[in-house]
Design a protein around this motif. Structure first.
Motif, mmCIF file in Angstrom:
data_model
loop_
_atom_site.group_PDB
_atom_site.id
_atom_site.type_symbol
_atom_site.label_atom_id
_atom_site.label_comp_id
_atom_site.label_asym_id
_atom_site.label_seq_id
_atom_site.Cartn_x
_atom_site.Cartn_y
_atom_site.Cartn_z
ATOM 1 N N SER A 160 0.839 -1.192 0.000
ATOM 2 C CA SER A 160 0.000 0.000 0.000
ATOM 3 C C SER A 160 0.874 1.242 0.000
ATOM 4 C CB SER A 160 -0.925 0.004 1.225
ATOM 5 O OG SER A 160 -1.646 1.215 1.326
ATOM 6 N N GLU A 161 0.309 2.332 -0.506
ATOM 7 C CA GLU A 161 1.012 3.614 -0.457
ATOM 8 C C GLU A 161 0.974 4.209 0.949
ATOM 9 O OE1 GLU A 161 2.758 5.264 -2.872
ATOM 10 O OE2 GLU A 161 2.550 3.397 -4.008
ATOM 11 N N MET A 162 0.062 3.752 1.771
ATOM 12 C CA MET A 162 -0.051 4.209 3.158
ATOM 13 C C MET A 162 -0.151 2.975 4.052
ATOM 14 S SD MET A 162 -2.500 7.585 2.904
ATOM 15 C CE MET A 162 -3.910 6.653 2.266
ATOM 16 N N LEU A 163 0.986 2.555 4.570
ATOM 17 C CA LEU A 163 1.040 1.311 5.336
ATOM 18 C C LEU A 163 0.394 1.446 6.710
ATOM 19 C CD1 LEU A 163 4.700 0.265 4.448
ATOM 20 C CD2 LEU A 163 2.586 -0.661 3.496
ATOM 21 N N LEU A 164 0.322 2.667 7.238
ATOM 22 C CA LEU A 164 -0.271 2.897 8.551
ATOM 23 C C LEU A 164 -1.478 3.819 8.422
ATOM 24 C CD1 LEU A 164 2.966 3.513 10.675
ATOM 25 C CD2 LEU A 164 1.740 1.355 10.337
ATOM 26 N N PRO A 165 -2.462 3.667 9.284
ATOM 27 C CA PRO A 165 -3.600 4.600 9.257
ATOM 28 C C PRO A 165 -3.178 5.998 9.694
ATOM 29 C CG PRO A 165 -3.750 3.135 11.147
ATOM 30 C CD PRO A 165 -2.610 2.628 10.317
ATOM 31 N N ASP A 166 -4.027 6.962 9.430
ATOM 32 C CA ASP A 166 -3.720 8.342 9.801
ATOM 33 C C ASP A 166 -3.508 8.469 11.305
ATOM 34 O OD1 ASP A 166 -3.977 9.046 7.164
ATOM 35 O OD2 ASP A 166 -6.048 9.747 7.358
ATOM 36 N N LEU A 167 -2.551 9.319 11.649
ATOM 37 C CA LEU A 167 -2.274 9.568 13.056
ATOM 38 C C LEU A 167 -3.387 10.424 13.648
ATOM 39 C CD1 LEU A 167 0.062 8.851 15.003
ATOM 40 C CD2 LEU A 167 1.024 11.112 14.512
ATOM 41 N N HIS A 168 -3.743 10.138 14.877
ATOM 42 C CA HIS A 168 -4.802 10.888 15.546
ATOM 43 C C HIS A 168 -4.405 12.358 15.651
ATOM 44 C CE1 HIS A 168 -7.622 12.157 18.712
ATOM 45 N NE2 HIS A 168 -8.362 11.105 18.329
ATOM 46 N N ARG A 266 3.530 8.817 7.499
ATOM 47 C CA ARG A 266 3.987 9.617 8.622
ATOM 48 C C ARG A 266 4.943 10.697 8.133
ATOM 49 N NH1 ARG A 266 0.285 7.383 10.335
ATOM 50 N NH2 ARG A 266 0.056 6.123 12.232
ATOM 51 N N ASP A 267 5.008 11.784 8.886
ATOM 52 C CA ASP A 267 5.937 12.868 8.583
ATOM 53 C C ASP A 267 7.365 12.339 8.718
ATOM 54 O OD1 ASP A 267 7.430 15.147 8.332
ATOM 55 O OD2 ASP A 267 6.433 16.252 9.946
ATOM 56 N N PRO A 268 8.171 12.336 7.635
ATOM 57 C CA PRO A 268 9.525 11.764 7.724
ATOM 58 C C PRO A 268 10.437 12.495 8.710
ATOM 59 C CG PRO A 268 9.210 12.926 5.644
ATOM 60 C CD PRO A 268 7.864 12.830 6.280
ATOM 61 N N SER A 269 10.091 13.707 9.079
ATOM 62 C CA SER A 269 10.914 14.429 10.060
ATOM 63 C C SER A 269 10.667 13.938 11.478
ATOM 64 C CB SER A 269 10.632 15.931 9.977
ATOM 65 O OG SER A 269 9.302 16.219 10.379
ATOM 66 N N ARG A 270 9.696 13.030 11.656
ATOM 67 C CA ARG A 270 9.346 12.555 12.991
ATOM 68 C C ARG A 270 9.349 11.021 13.042
ATOM 69 N NH1 ARG A 270 7.900 16.982 15.518
ATOM 70 N NH2 ARG A 270 7.187 15.865 17.382
ATOM 71 N N VAL A 271 10.243 10.414 12.275
ATOM 72 C CA VAL A 271 10.359 8.950 12.228
ATOM 73 C C VAL A 271 11.790 8.549 12.544
ATOM 74 C CG1 VAL A 271 10.166 6.895 10.777
ATOM 75 C CG2 VAL A 271 8.493 8.742 10.543
ATOM 76 N N LEU A 272 11.955 7.586 13.461
ATOM 77 C CA LEU A 272 13.252 7.003 13.780
ATOM 78 C C LEU A 272 13.176 5.506 13.524
ATOM 79 C CD1 LEU A 272 12.540 9.243 16.252
ATOM 80 C CD2 LEU A 272 14.914 8.735 16.813
ATOM 81 N N TYR A 273 14.222 4.969 12.889
ATOM 82 C CA TYR A 273 14.271 3.527 12.594
ATOM 83 C C TYR A 273 15.469 2.936 13.320
ATOM 84 C CZ TYR A 273 14.987 -0.812 9.991
ATOM 85 O OH TYR A 273 15.175 -2.123 9.643
ATOM 86 N N VAL A 274 15.209 2.077 14.310
ATOM 87 C CA VAL A 274 16.244 1.447 15.123
ATOM 88 C C VAL A 274 16.420 0.010 14.658
ATOM 89 C CG1 VAL A 274 16.959 0.796 17.449
ATOM 90 C CG2 VAL A 274 15.661 2.909 17.089
ATOM 91 N N SER A 275 17.648 -0.341 14.292
ATOM 92 C CA SER A 275 17.902 -1.682 13.773
ATOM 93 C C SER A 275 19.369 -2.037 13.920
ATOM 94 C CB SER A 275 17.494 -1.781 12.307
ATOM 95 O OG SER A 275 17.883 -3.018 11.744
ATOM 96 N N GLY A 276 19.605 -3.346 14.100
ATOM 97 C CA GLY A 276 20.975 -3.831 14.098
ATOM 98 C C GLY A 276 21.584 -3.855 12.713
#
Length: 360
Positions: A160-168, A266-276
């Motif tokens: 999907s182009e939007m994997l998550l529903p809209d943020l409240h 989601r706004d890309p300025s407010r996303v963090l991806y934590v991974s090994g």
């Protein structure tokens, strides 16, 4: 000898000659019942100078030359067409091919109301007819390529182009914390005597419970959902994780499944991806928080060490997390954050004005 005797002899000779003549005449009229010449005699006769009639194979070879030329021409045209289509597929996108061939396909169509009585119009009709076949082949190529790319996109693009529903609306200020599953929160191991076993990383329960107060937590994995769902159910008994994304939500590229954070809605300025394996598994390196991959080391404290940094980000709410992460590039974020915090405290102590000295 008497005259009578001589007359009888002459009459018998004439009678024999007459019988031979009638016999020869009957043979010539009816033909012989057996071959007249034997095979042994035939072998000694000279060869006839009249050439035999041409055989059917030689007769067909005369008419086969145009047919062979036609086959070679068709094969050459087909090979050239396939090569051109292959190059166009490699070098240009579907939209570029459509744009470049639009004028040619348009010129191959006959104008409405053409008058064949005019010689110029007749020439235009012949030209259009000669271009009709290539134009139709181009249109067929465009249709087949569009259909193929649409089919392939179902396997390579996120579902999907939007994997998550809209943020409240009341959570617009909340950061989204995307966590990888394998070698970040847990580790899966297989051995012959016991099969597959999954181990939780040290501190993962405290890590999830504390950060759920500040972040929208999302687990993103390249494994199938049939594996992700039961594992997360056992991992997250307190329901700190809001959403789970599996392989269907990844982008397949160069033989690997990548996490595409641009599809999170989601706004890309407010996303963090934590991974090994953050930089190797994510298409947006500016949002990555690389940590040490976990391979079942018992004394690992990576998740707990990262808590101060993530809590600081959530409390101070920077306008864009990407410049903040860029300042830590190439460094261990947890250790670097502690060093910066100590340095900040030291400077504050130096700048603090001295209090007034009271004497009793």
């Amino acid at each position: 000898m008497s005259i009578v005797t001589r007359s009888r002899q002459i009459f018998s000779i004439v009678q024999k000659s007459d019988k031979n003549a009638r016999l020869y005449s009957s043979i010539s009229a009816n033909g012989p019942s057996e071959p007249v010449i034997s095979s042994s005699i035939l072998g000694n006769q000279p060869t006839s100078s009249i050439p035999p009639p041409p055989e059917s194979a030689e007769a067909g070879s005369v008419g086969g030359k145009p047919w062979s030329f036609l086959k070679l021409t068709s094969i050459a045209a087909l090979t050239g067409g396939v090569a051109t289509a292959g190059y166009a597929t490699y070098a240009y996108t579907l939209e570029e091919v459509d744009e470049k061939t639009k004028a040619f396909r348009k010129s191959a169509k006959l104008p409405d109301g053409i008058d064949l009585s005019s010689f110029d119009n007749f020439q235009a009709m012949l030209k259009s007819a000669s271009m009709a076949v290539p134009a139709k082949l181009i249109e067929l190529y465009l249709e087949l390529r569009a259909s193929t790319e649409e089919h392939v996109r179902g396997f390579t693009e996120p579902s999907s182009e939007m994997l998550l529903p809209d943020l409240h609306p009341l959570e617009q200020h909340v950061f989204t914390l995307v966590l990888d599953l394998n070698e970040t929160l847990l580790y899966s191991d297989w051995k012959r005597d016991r099969g597959w076993r999954t181990f939780k990383r040290p501190g993962v329960d405290d890590f999830l419970e504390r950060l759920a107060q500040f972040y929208e937590i999302v687990v993103y994995s390249d494994q199938q959902s049939m594996y992700v769902d039961p594992v997360v159910d056992r991992l997250d008994e307190k329901h700190c994780i809001r959403y789970r994304l599996s392989r269907a939500a990844t982008r397949y590229q160069d033989g690997k499944h990548y996490r595409d954070l641009s599809k999170l809605n989601r706004d890309p300025s407010r996303v963090l991806y934590v991974s090994g394996n953050a930089l190797e598994s994510c298409l947006q390196s500016e949002n990555c928080v690389p940590i040490k991959p976990w391979k079942c080391e018992a004394e690992d404290t990576t998740l707990l060490d990262l808590l101060p940094f993530l809590e600081y980000v959530a409390r101070h709410n920077p306008a864009d997390i990407r410049p903040v992460l860029a300042s830590y590039q190439g460094r261990d974020i947890a250790k670097e954050f502690i060093e910066r915090s100590k340095e900040h405290q030291r400077r504050r102590q130096e700048q603090k004005p001295q209090g007034r000295l009271w004497r009793f």
